[in-house]
Design a protein around this motif. Structure first.
Motif, PDB file in Angstrom:
ATOM      1  N   GLY A 272       9.131  -4.345 -12.693  1.00 50.23           N
ATOM      2  CA  GLY A 272       7.873  -5.086 -12.573  1.00 50.23           C
ATOM      3  C   GLY A 272       7.139  -4.699 -11.308  1.00 50.23           C
ATOM      4  O   GLY A 272       6.923  -3.516 -11.024  1.00 50.23           O
ATOM      5  N   ASP A 273       6.733  -5.703 -10.503  1.00 49.38           N
ATOM      6  CA  ASP A 273       5.967  -5.407  -9.286  1.00 49.38           C
ATOM      7  C   ASP A 273       6.849  -4.887  -8.152  1.00 49.38           C
ATOM      8  O   ASP A 273       6.374  -4.668  -7.041  1.00 49.38           O
ATOM      9  N   ARG A 274       8.150  -4.715  -8.425  1.00 49.75           N
ATOM     10  CA  ARG A 274       9.044  -4.142  -7.419  1.00 49.75           C
ATOM     11  C   ARG A 274       9.264  -2.650  -7.645  1.00 49.75           C
ATOM     12  O   ARG A 274      10.126  -2.028  -7.011  1.00 49.75           O
ATOM     13  N   ALA A 275       8.485  -2.047  -8.559  1.00 49.27           N
ATOM     14  CA  ALA A 275       8.706  -0.640  -8.895  1.00 49.27           C
ATOM     15  C   ALA A 275       8.330   0.290  -7.749  1.00 49.27           C
ATOM     16  O   ALA A 275       9.003   1.306  -7.514  1.00 49.27           O
ATOM     17  N   ALA A 276       7.251  -0.013  -7.018  1.00 46.81           N
ATOM     18  CA  ALA A 276       6.791   0.895  -5.962  1.00 46.81           C
ATOM     19  C   ALA A 276       7.868   1.151  -4.909  1.00 46.81           C
ATOM     20  O   ALA A 276       8.151   2.321  -4.583  1.00 46.81           O
ATOM     21  N   PRO A 277       8.512   0.119  -4.345  1.00 46.40           N
ATOM     22  CA  PRO A 277       9.579   0.388  -3.375  1.00 46.40           C
ATOM     23  C   PRO A 277      10.732   1.200  -3.962  1.00 46.40           C
ATOM     24  O   PRO A 277      11.315   2.046  -3.281  1.00 46.40           O
ATOM     25  N   MET A 278      11.054   0.940  -5.236  1.00 44.31           N
ATOM     26  CA  MET A 278      12.141   1.683  -5.863  1.00 44.31           C
ATOM     27  C   MET A 278      11.779   3.155  -6.016  1.00 44.31           C
ATOM     28  O   MET A 278      12.606   4.049  -5.801  1.00 44.31           O
ATOM     29  N   ILE A 279      10.525   3.427  -6.387  1.00 38.73           N
ATOM     30  CA  ILE A 279      10.079   4.815  -6.530  1.00 38.73           C
ATOM     31  C   ILE A 279      10.111   5.513  -5.176  1.00 38.73           C
ATOM     32  O   ILE A 279      10.584   6.656  -5.051  1.00 38.73           O
ATOM     33  N   LEU A 280       9.616   4.852  -4.154  1.00 33.84           N
ATOM     34  CA  LEU A 280       9.628   5.450  -2.813  1.00 33.84           C
ATOM     35  C   LEU A 280      11.056   5.705  -2.347  1.00 33.84           C
ATOM     36  O   LEU A 280      11.336   6.729  -1.706  1.00 33.84           O
ATOM     37  N   ASP A 281      11.960   4.808  -2.683  1.00 35.19           N
ATOM     38  CA  ASP A 281      13.357   4.996  -2.304  1.00 35.19           C
ATOM     39  C   ASP A 281      13.947   6.222  -3.004  1.00 35.19           C
ATOM     40  O   ASP A 281      14.659   7.023  -2.384  1.00 35.19           O
ATOM     41  N   LEU A 309       2.158   2.847  -3.245  1.00 36.94           N
ATOM     42  CA  LEU A 309       2.822   4.151  -3.267  1.00 36.94           C
ATOM     43  C   LEU A 309       2.136   5.123  -2.312  1.00 36.94           C
ATOM     44  O   LEU A 309       2.792   5.819  -1.523  1.00 36.94           O
ATOM     45  N   ALA A 310       0.813   5.205  -2.402  1.00 32.91           N
ATOM     46  CA  ALA A 310       0.067   6.134  -1.555  1.00 32.91           C
ATOM     47  C   ALA A 310       0.245   5.797  -0.082  1.00 32.91           C
ATOM     48  O   ALA A 310       0.332   6.693   0.773  1.00 32.91           O
ATOM     49  N   ALA A 311       0.334   4.497   0.230  1.00 28.93           N
ATOM     50  CA  ALA A 311       0.510   4.086   1.621  1.00 28.93           C
ATOM     51  C   ALA A 311       1.875   4.511   2.157  1.00 28.93           C
ATOM     52  O   ALA A 311       2.037   4.693   3.368  1.00 28.93           O
ATOM     53  N   GLY A 312       2.858   4.675   1.266  1.00 31.00           N
ATOM     54  CA  GLY A 312       4.195   5.075   1.709  1.00 31.00           C
ATOM     55  C   GLY A 312       4.420   6.564   1.749  1.00 31.00           C
ATOM     56  O   GLY A 312       5.540   7.023   2.042  1.00 31.00           O
ATOM     57  N   LEU A 313       3.394   7.342   1.463  1.00 31.97           N
ATOM     58  CA  LEU A 313       3.541   8.796   1.428  1.00 31.97           C
ATOM     59  C   LEU A 313       4.092   9.365   2.734  1.00 31.97           C
ATOM     60  O   LEU A 313       4.997  10.207   2.735  1.00 31.97           O
ATOM     61  N   ALA A 319       9.522  17.124   0.228  1.00 32.70           N
ATOM     62  CA  ALA A 319       9.725  17.250  -1.224  1.00 32.70           C
ATOM     63  C   ALA A 319       9.272  15.997  -1.953  1.00 32.70           C
ATOM     64  O   ALA A 319       8.655  16.064  -3.022  1.00 32.70           O
ATOM     65  N   GLY A 320       9.569  14.823  -1.380  1.00 33.65           N
ATOM     66  CA  GLY A 320       9.138  13.571  -1.993  1.00 33.65           C
ATOM     67  C   GLY A 320       7.636  13.413  -1.953  1.00 33.65           C
ATOM     68  O   GLY A 320       7.022  12.926  -2.911  1.00 33.65           O
ATOM     69  N   GLN A 321       7.015  13.803  -0.837  1.00 34.23           N
ATOM     70  CA  GLN A 321       5.556  13.714  -0.739  1.00 34.23           C
ATOM     71  C   GLN A 321       4.891  14.589  -1.795  1.00 34.23           C
ATOM     72  O   GLN A 321       3.934  14.165  -2.457  1.00 34.23           O
TER      73      GLN A 321
END
Length: 701
Positions: A272-281, A309-313, A319-321
């Motif tokens: 749900g709305d916790r996907a962004a931190p998981m993707i960044l991780d 997501l963009a803010a965590g770039l 490689a992740g960026q």
């Protein structure tokens, strides 16, 4: 041998008798028991048993249909009574196969006893029959036998049967303890597969969690896979929280890679709305597969999550960026613009290039100057910036690009920007491109005119023509003619394509101007254009006459073939004769609606024959011979064959003969003539590939 023949004759007689009996009306059928007892001996015979087996199977299939419940039960009881050692194993297997199809409660006990049969095939057939039997007692028998047997192979089969039945209560009762701690990996794996059918997350966690942590290798994989299957079904039922707990447990470094990656997908599906931190991780790690899975979810995320997501770039490794920037570019969400612009300033060139490419998706018109500036500096970032300029869909991007074109002084850079407008198919830039087509720089003019050829419309043709009038360089004027022709050829009505140019031709008073229009009319073609060109051919003005000749040489189809031959015959110079002959050979070989018309083929061939005496050079004669290959007629073979004996023209003649022979509908009715010509090709041709083809055609291939 005699006994075998007698057995087969007996079987055939029984088959005929049963077939006749069961073909009769239901009221007149033989008693079921009598039919069964007649067929049973044949089912167990070593040879000739196929007939009785098939006959009894047909009976069972009929009894399994709705409306035959009483007789179905009778048949099942008859078969169950014969599941004894006295019945041959082959017959028992066949009876169990029929009970697998139509058996119910009435045969469960008898089939269950077969689980202890000494014959492995009989035992296996019994397991399958119980697995398919809908009676609850079948489940109980399977579970009881699984708990009591010490035969590991039988345990695997029984676990599979319970898995097939998908009765999770029975599975838990039968498999909840001992099997998962067995040393035999096959048994433990089978038990785990059975648990994979369970739809209760509580049951899975209770019975599999401890066993999974203790297991190794294949058994660990099977148990984890069972947990994964259960989590997927739990999620499908809308139990998001419960499914998420299982996925989280499985997303562990101790799990096999495929399990871990599938669990990561499940975690993202339930985040749900916790996907962004998981993707960044996931993107912060070294696992390329995990990064690929994570960025795959970017396309489905909401705007506020994209911004996060963009803010965590900046916190990600290169490689992740790069992976996230690529995904954000594909997502085309403007919420990512601030983060992408920040990444453009990265010290890592590859990250910077990825950010520049992402701008093509997330950027707006304000990003165009930055992209242009970067492109003009070159290198990998410059290539990335150009790619974004060519693919950016943002409103106002074309207008901003035109503005930059008009303010750029360097002709080379100006030309590059015009080319980008062309690649963008920026039709709103046509007015600006018309001005650029009159620029002082030839490079700018050429790029602008080429772009107009793809972007302009019918209403722009006359402006393009007036621009062409001002061009002095013949090659540049030739390019302009092609661009004007390309625009006219996009007019849907073929009969109207030359109208914009013809209108000018009729309206302009200047003889010089109308002369310049003739080659353009020649490229477009059409009846009205041809009329204007033929009139010009009668002019005494050398320039106008030469322009009319050029027009005919530019013509797109064979309607001017006769005109070109006449010009070649009366040519005033050798250059004009060669030019018109070459134009003739081009138009004569154009594939048109007459391609398969025998009369048209003869007409084309007649024209080619008229052209040959006008060809003063072997290269021109060779070209005529080559073009003849497009005229599929036996007379073409007769025209070309004599040149096989002329050393200077034999090779093009060989090629044409072989091309004609390729068409069986032409070759087969004229086989004798073709064989003679092909023999000559095989003798004189220097191209081994053509020789092999000639041999094949001569052999009828």
């Amino acid at each position: 041998m005699k006994s075998v023949r007698l057995a087969m004759m007996f079987s055939m007689a029984v088959m005929v008798g049963v077939a006749v009996a069961w073909a009769a009306d239901d009221k007149q059928q033989k008693p079921l028991k009598e039919t069964f007892e007649q067929l049973l001996p044949g089912m167990g015979a070593e040879k000739g048993f196929e007939g009785p087996q098939q006959q009894w199977q047909e009976v069972c299939l009929k009894l399994g249909a709705p409306g035959n419940e009483g007789r179905r039960i009778e048949a099942c009881k008859l078969m169950a009574e014969k599941l004894v050692p006295a019945t041959p194993a082959r017959a028992r297997i066949w009876l169990l196969k029929q009970l697998e199809r139509i058996g119910r409660e009435e045969c469960v006990d008898a089939v269950g006893k077969m689980l202890d049969d000494q014959d492995l095939l009989v035992r296996d057939a019994a397991v399958r029959a119980l697995a398919a039997n809908p009676a609850p007692t079948a489940t109980a028998i399977l579970g009881t036998k699984l708990r009591s047997t010490t035969d590991n192979k039988l345990k695997v089969a029984l676990a599979g049967a319970l898995q097939f039945r998908a009765d999770w209560t029975a599975i838990c009762q039968a498999l909840g303890g001992q099997p998962l701690s067995e040393r035999d990996p096959a048994v433990a794996a089978a038990a785990a597969r059975a648990f994979g059918r369970v739809n209760s997350p509580q049951v899975v966690l209770r019975f599999l969690a401890d066993a999974r942590l203790k297991a190794q290798g294949e058994v660990r994989f099977r148990i984890s896979d069972a947990c994964l299957q259960c989590a997927d079904r739990t999620l499908a039922r809308g139990m998001v929280k419960e499914a998420a707990a299982i996925y989280k447990e499985l997303n562990s470094p101790q799990e096999p890679r495929s399990i871990r990656m599938s669990a990561l997908k499940g975690m993202l599906n339930t985040a749900g709305d916790r996907a962004a931190p998981m993707i960044l991780d996931a993107l912060s790690g070294d696992d390329a597969d995990a990064r690929s899975i994570a960025v795959g979810y970017v396309a489905a995320m909401k705007g506020q999550d994209i911004e996060s997501l963009a803010a965590g770039l900046s916190k990600l490794p290169p490689a992740g960026q790069i992976a996230l920037l690529n995904a954000l570019g594909w997502r085309r969400d403007k919420a990512a613009l601030p983060g992408v612009l920040a990444a453009v300033k990265s010290a890592d060139e590859k990250v910077r290039s990825a950010a520049l490419r992402a701008l093509g998706g997330v950027g707006d018109a304000s990003a165009v100057p930055l992209l242009v500036e970067t492109m003009l500096k070159g290198g990998e970032p410059g290539s990335a910036a150009r790619e974004s300029l060519e693919t950016m869909f943002a409103d106002g991007a074309d207008a901003k690009l035109v503005e930059i074109v008009q303010s750029t002084k360097d002709p080379g850079q100006r030309g590059q920007l015009i080319e980008i407008l062309d690649r963008r198919r920026a039709q709103t830039a046509v007015p600006a491109l018309l001005k650029e087509a009159r620029h002082a720089s030839a490079e700018v003019r050429r790029r602008a005119m080429a772009a107009l050829g793809r972007l302009a419309s019918e209403r722009d043709v006359q402006d393009m023509v007036f621009t062409m009038f001002g061009l002095k360089d013949p090659s540049e004027r030739d390019e302009a003619e092609k661009a004007i022709t390309a625009v006219c050829n996009r007019i849907p009505d073929e009969a109207r394509r030359a109208e914009p140019v013809l209108e000018l031709h009729e309206r302009l008073a200047s003889w010089q101007s109308t002369t310049a229009l003739l080659p353009v009319l020649g490229r477009i073609g059409g009846a009205k254009s041809l009329e204007a060109v033929r009139i010009a051919l009668g002019s005494r003005d050398a320039a106008r006459y030469d322009a009319a000749v050029r027009a005919l040489c530019n013509w797109p189809d064979m309607t001017v073939a006769d005109d070109l031959l006449k010009l070649a015959a009366g040519a005033k110079t050798e250059d004009q004769r060669v030019r018109t002959l070459r134009a003739f050979t081009r138009v004569i070989s154009v594939r048109d609606e007459w391609f398969n018309d025998p009369n048209a083929a003869q007409e084309k061939l007649s024209l080619l024959k008229r052209a040959m005496p006008l060809a003063g050079r072997d290269e021109d004669r060779a070209l005529i011979i080559q073009r003849a290959a497009a005229v599929r007629h036996v007379e073409t073979l007769r025209f070309v064959a004599p040149y096989l004996d002329k050393p200077d023209l034999a090779q093009p003649a060989c090629r044409t003969v072989v091309e004609l022979a390729h068409h069986r509908e032409l070759r087969n009715p004229n086989k004798a003539e073709f064989d003679k010509a092909l023999d000559k090709v095989i003798e004189v041709c220097k191209d081994r590939n053509l020789v092999e083809r000639a041999k094949g055609y001569k052999a009828g291939r």
